[in-house]
Enzyme design. Structure first.
Site, PDB file in Angstrom:
ATOM      1  N   GLY A 178       0.833  -1.199   0.000  1.00 30.62           N
ATOM      2  CA  GLY A 178       0.000   0.000   0.000  1.00 30.62           C
ATOM      3  C   GLY A 178       0.866   1.247   0.000  1.00 30.62           C
ATOM      4  O   GLY A 178       2.007   1.248  -0.449  1.00 30.62           O
ATOM      5  N   GLY A 179       0.299   2.317   0.574  1.00 32.79           N
ATOM      6  CA  GLY A 179       1.011   3.597   0.598  1.00 32.79           C
ATOM      7  C   GLY A 179       2.321   3.521   1.353  1.00 32.79           C
ATOM      8  O   GLY A 179       3.181   4.401   1.198  1.00 32.79           O
ATOM      9  N   GLY A 413      22.853  14.878 -29.625  1.00 30.43           N
ATOM     10  CA  GLY A 413      22.292  15.387 -28.371  1.00 30.43           C
ATOM     11  C   GLY A 413      22.703  14.534 -27.191  1.00 30.43           C
ATOM     12  O   GLY A 413      22.831  15.035 -26.063  1.00 30.43           O
ATOM     13  N   ALA A 414      22.923  13.241 -27.433  1.00 33.61           N
ATOM     14  CA  ALA A 414      23.304  12.354 -26.327  1.00 33.61           C
ATOM     15  C   ALA A 414      24.707  12.721 -25.828  1.00 33.61           C
ATOM     16  O   ALA A 414      25.002  12.613 -24.637  1.00 33.61           O
ATOM     17  CB  ALA A 414      23.243  10.905 -26.780  1.00 33.61           C
TER      18      ALA A 414
HETATM   19  C1  HXC Z   1      -2.828  -5.075  12.106  1.00 36.90           C
HETATM   20  C2  HXC Z   1      -1.544  -6.845  11.366  1.00 36.90           C
HETATM   21  C3  HXC Z   1      -1.415  -6.221  10.102  1.00 36.90           C
HETATM   22  C4  HXC Z   1      -2.038  -4.966   9.895  1.00 36.90           C
HETATM   23  C5  HXC Z   1      -0.333  -8.078  10.065  1.00 36.90           C
HETATM   24  N1  HXC Z   1      -0.864  -7.981  11.279  1.00 36.90           N
HETATM   25  N2  HXC Z   1      -0.659  -7.020   9.323  1.00 36.90           N
HETATM   26  N3  HXC Z   1      -2.235  -6.256  12.356  1.00 36.90           N
HETATM   27  N4  HXC Z   1      -2.732  -4.436  10.915  1.00 36.90           N
HETATM   28  N5  HXC Z   1      -1.938  -4.300   8.744  1.00 36.90           N
HETATM   29  C6  HXC Z   1      -0.740  -8.903  12.395  1.00 36.90           C
HETATM   30  C7  HXC Z   1      -1.577 -10.160  12.194  1.00 36.90           C
HETATM   31  O1  HXC Z   1      -2.901  -9.930  12.636  1.00 36.90           O
HETATM   32  C8  HXC Z   1      -0.840 -11.123  13.117  1.00 36.90           C
HETATM   33  O2  HXC Z   1      -1.165 -10.755  14.431  1.00 36.90           O
HETATM   34  C9  HXC Z   1       0.610 -10.727  12.911  1.00 36.90           C
HETATM   35  O3  HXC Z   1       0.589  -9.388  12.410  1.00 36.90           O
HETATM   36  C10 HXC Z   1       1.311 -11.596  11.905  1.00 36.90           C
HETATM   37  O4  HXC Z   1       0.554 -11.593  10.700  1.00 36.90           O
HETATM   38  P1  HXC Z   1       0.241 -12.944   9.896  1.00 36.90           P
HETATM   39  O5  HXC Z   1      -0.884 -12.625   8.998  1.00 36.90           O
HETATM   40  O6  HXC Z   1       0.104 -14.067  10.843  1.00 36.90           O
HETATM   41  O7  HXC Z   1       1.581 -13.126   9.077  1.00 36.90           O
HETATM   42  P2  HXC Z   1       1.770 -13.762   7.654  1.00 36.90           P
HETATM   43  O8  HXC Z   1       0.977 -15.016   7.522  1.00 36.90           O
HETATM   44  O9  HXC Z   1       3.246 -13.858   7.467  1.00 36.90           O
HETATM   45  O10 HXC Z   1       1.176 -12.708   6.611  1.00 36.90           O
HETATM   46  C11 HXC Z   1       1.790 -11.461   6.435  1.00 36.90           C
HETATM   47  C12 HXC Z   1       0.863 -10.501   5.639  1.00 36.90           C
HETATM   48  C13 HXC Z   1      -0.535 -10.482   6.326  1.00 36.90           C
HETATM   49  C14 HXC Z   1       0.742 -11.004   4.202  1.00 36.90           C
HETATM   50  C15 HXC Z   1       1.542  -9.141   5.630  1.00 36.90           C
HETATM   51  O11 HXC Z   1      -0.355 -10.252   7.727  1.00 36.90           O
HETATM   52  C16 HXC Z   1      -1.432  -9.410   5.763  1.00 36.90           C
HETATM   53  O12 HXC Z   1      -2.027  -9.570   4.699  1.00 36.90           O
HETATM   54  N6  HXC Z   1      -1.577  -8.313   6.521  1.00 36.90           N
HETATM   55  C17 HXC Z   1      -2.442  -7.227   6.130  1.00 36.90           C
HETATM   56  C18 HXC Z   1      -1.808  -6.438   5.038  1.00 36.90           C
HETATM   57  C19 HXC Z   1      -2.619  -5.219   4.688  1.00 36.90           C
HETATM   58  O13 HXC Z   1      -3.628  -5.322   4.022  1.00 36.90           O
HETATM   59  N7  HXC Z   1      -2.167  -4.074   5.190  1.00 36.90           N
HETATM   60  C20 HXC Z   1      -2.797  -2.849   4.979  1.00 36.90           C
HETATM   61  C21 HXC Z   1      -2.144  -2.296   3.728  1.00 36.90           C
HETATM   62  S1  HXC Z   1      -2.773  -0.745   3.306  1.00 36.90           S
HETATM   63  P3  HXC Z   1      -1.153 -11.784  15.653  1.00 36.90           P
HETATM   64  O14 HXC Z   1      -1.710 -11.018  16.777  1.00 36.90           O
HETATM   65  O15 HXC Z   1      -2.016 -12.934  15.213  1.00 36.90           O
HETATM   66  O16 HXC Z   1       0.273 -12.183  15.823  1.00 36.90           O
HETATM   67  C22 HXC Z   1      -1.720   0.279   4.007  1.00 36.90           C
HETATM   68  C23 HXC Z   1      -2.073   1.691   3.728  1.00 36.90           C
HETATM   69  C24 HXC Z   1      -0.908   2.577   3.998  1.00 36.90           C
HETATM   70  O17 HXC Z   1      -0.818  -0.072   4.624  1.00 36.90           O
HETATM   71  C25 HXC Z   1      -1.247   3.944   3.469  1.00 36.90           C
HETATM   72  C26 HXC Z   1      -0.157   4.895   3.684  1.00 36.90           C
HETATM   73  C27 HXC Z   1      -0.444   6.240   3.104  1.00 36.90           C
END
Ligand code: HXC
Length: 523
Positions: A178-179, A413-414
């Site tokens: 994401g961002g 030019g290059a």
């Molecule tokens: C809260 C999160 C989290 C998140 C992971 N965790 N991502 N908690 N917010 N974004 C937590 C999980 O709940 C879990 O907690 C622990 O981290 C480990 O994650 P797992 O899923 O068990 O790990 P894994 O199987 O290795 O998968 C990794 C992953 C997955 C692919 C990154 O966690 C995932 O899809 N996370 C969400 C990604 C996402 O959509 N993020 C938002 C992106 S948008 P526990 O308590 O069980 O240990 C964004 C916008 C930014 O970021 C904008 C900026 C301008």
């Protein structure tokens, strides 16, 4: 209270503090650490142990906790809010850092996590020292919502304020989605680890749902994809240890801040070293390739070259070397890839490097062997005009010492774009093998003698005579030298000696420009 009782109470508090610290320092705990290791990743603390000189790391804000009560977070403890922040010494020099720890709630970024990062970024800017971010995070902490987005915004703002002031490095050592990808993109250098890191704006699931395309995490945003296709990644590394080592090497070439002196290395190479092999490196035929990297290696102290952005836009090389112990930024056309022609990506790659070097007072050394700009609709519609202009802008704006060596072709030019005299090169040298012309002899004769050639009894023989005459006039450095367009023609073997003398002569170079707010580089 008696003295003994007082001592016991104090000791109890200290023990309590040490116990709390130790627990927090374990971040997500044994189970999560095991999972991290099984994914071929080190924990944030292990990475920092490798990065900093032993015993120098000082942690900042270990005890920070999140304060969200939403979606069950009121019952959830996230040690150190998922990020380790602080500073320490890398090869004796202070560096500030924020290392996200995936073991602690996936290193997800909430309000307080972000504020910890802001704090060390602010300290790095105030202290005028490099900032290194280590990313390993699931992104915005979903339960916290908008404060997470605010958190990212504050990081992007600080990345921008710090740009050109202190060197900024990001190591992607896990997910960055994401961002969140924009902090690395705003930094100077992005390192990625093969197999365990990825970056993208939208992941494979969203892509499949929205446009029906199927792609894996690695194909979409892995280290190799970003190093070869998008150019987002500057360094592909084999594992976490390799990544940390390469960041340290990069830091050894850059100053602490734009106002700091360049880091000096002990030089064991000779200032008098002649590079005889360079006399025979250019092939007889103009369309044969040779190894530009060998030339850079011969010139560099002890043959040490640190190439950046190696796998992207390979028709141009950007690298750091040292000359008599001082860092120098090298830009060179690479005849091995599309004859070293300039295209959209090569222009972007070189322009960004030139601007980095200029911002941090690293002299520029350019090796030119360029047949022109890449023709075709692909390049025109991709904006070669706009991107090529970045190169002109970057060279013209740079006020560091600028030395150019023309090894072979310098066409059209290059040629201007590769730090020619009119873009402000302080000194342009050409090897006797240089060809400084508007274009290659064949192409030129086909245009200016079109009628003569087609009217001739033997057009092929006529073309060959005319080409020979054109080559005689322009496929050499003498015409340009006679007009003072280049300063000197030198024997290739003397190149290192000449560069040493010039860098010494130009070391106190000052160039003032008209006063304004800032340039408007074509983007
Ligand atoms: C809260 C999160 C989290 C998140 C992971 N965790 N991502 N908690 N917010 N974004 C937590 C999980 O709940 C879990 O907690 C622990 O981290 C480990 O994650 P797992 O899923 O068990 O790990 P894994 O199987 O290795 O998968 C990794 C992953 C997955 C692919 C990154 O966690 C995932 O899809 N996370 C969400 C990604 C996402 O959509 N993020 C938002 C992106 S948008 P526990 O308590 O069980 O240990 C964004 C916008 C930014 O970021 C904008 C900026 C301008």
């Amino acid at each position: 209270m008696s003295d003994d009782l007082q001592k016991a109470t104090t000791q109890g508090k200290i023990n309590d503090f040490e116990k709390k610290s130790q627990t927090l320092k374990l971040m997500g705990g044994e189970k999560q650490i095991k999972k991290q290791h099984e994914s071929n990743k080190l924990t944030a603390r292990e990475r920092l142990d490798l990065f900093f000189d032993e015993g120098t790391f000082q942690e900042v804000q270990l005890f920070v906790q999140h304060r969200s009560t939403l979606f069950g977070l009121d019952k959830k403890e996230i040690p150190s809010d998922g990020v380790i922040t602080g500073f320490g010494k890398v090869n004796g020099r202070i560096v500030f850092t924020a290392a996200q720890d995936f073991t602690s709630s996936g290193g997800s970024l909430g309000e307080m996590h972000a504020k910890k990062i802001w704090k060390v970024m602010d300290m790095a800017i105030a202290a005028q020292k490099p900032f290194v971010a280590i990313n390993d995070s699931g992104g915005a902490r979903i339960q916290e919502g908008v404060p997470s987005l605010e958190g990212y915004g504050g990081i992007f703002y600080r990345n921008t304020i710090a740009s050109g002031y202190i060197p900024q490095v990001t190591a992607i050592m896990g997910p960055t989605a994401g961002g969140a990808v924009y902090s690395p993109a705003l930094a100077d250098w992005v390192f990625m680890v093969k197999g365990s890191s990825y970056m993208y704006i939208t992941g494979p699931d969203v892509i499949k749902a929205v446009i029906g395309e199927e792609v894996t995490h690695d194909e979409l945003g892995g280290a190799v994809a970003h190093a070869t296709k998008s150019g987002v990644c500057h360094f592909v590394t084999e594992n976490d240890t390799d990544c940390i080592e390469k960041i340290k090497t990069l830091l050894s070439y850059v100053p602490d801040c734009c106002h700091s002196p360049l880091p000096l290395a002990d030089c064991t190479d000779s200032a008098e070293r002649i590079c005889e092999d360079l006399d025979t490196i250019i092939p007889d035929k103009g369309n044969r390739v040779y190894d530009m990297k060998k030339i850079i290696k011969f010139i560099a102290d002890n043959g040490e070259v640190f190439e950046l952005h190696e796998l992207w836009a390979q028709n141009i090389i950007v690298a750091f070397i040292r000359i008599m112990g001082k860092p120098v930024g090298v830009i060179a056309n690479n005849p091995r890839f599309t004859a070293g022609i300039l295209d959209v990506n090569a222009s972007d790659k070189a322009a960004r490097f030139i601007r980095f070097c200029d911002a941090f007072n690293i002299p520029l050394l350019t090796f030119t062997d360029v047949p022109g700009y890449m023709p075709g609709t692909n390049q025109e519609w991709a904006g070669i005009i706009r991107h090529g202009a970045k190169l002109l802008h970057a060279y013209s704006e740079a006020t560091v010492p600028k030395i150019t060596v023309i090894t072979r072709k310098a066409y059209g030019g290059a040629y201007i774009g590769m730090c020619s005299k009119q873009l402000g090169a302080d000194y342009v040298m050409a090897w006797p093998t240089a060809e400084i012309a508007v274009m290659g002899a064949e192409g030129a004769c086909n245009i200016i003698y079109r009628i003569e050639i087609s009217a001739a009894k033997d057009p092929a023989a006529k073309r060959s005579d005319l080409v020979a005459a054109y080559e005689e006039k322009f496929n050499n450095p003498y015409f340009a030298a006679s007009l003072g367009i280049i300063e000197e023609i030198i024997a290739p073997r003397d190149t290192r000696k000449r560069i040493i003398a010039l860098l010494d002569a130009l070391k106190d170079k000052r160039e003032t420009r008209v006063s304004k707010k800032h340039n408007n580089i074509p983007l």
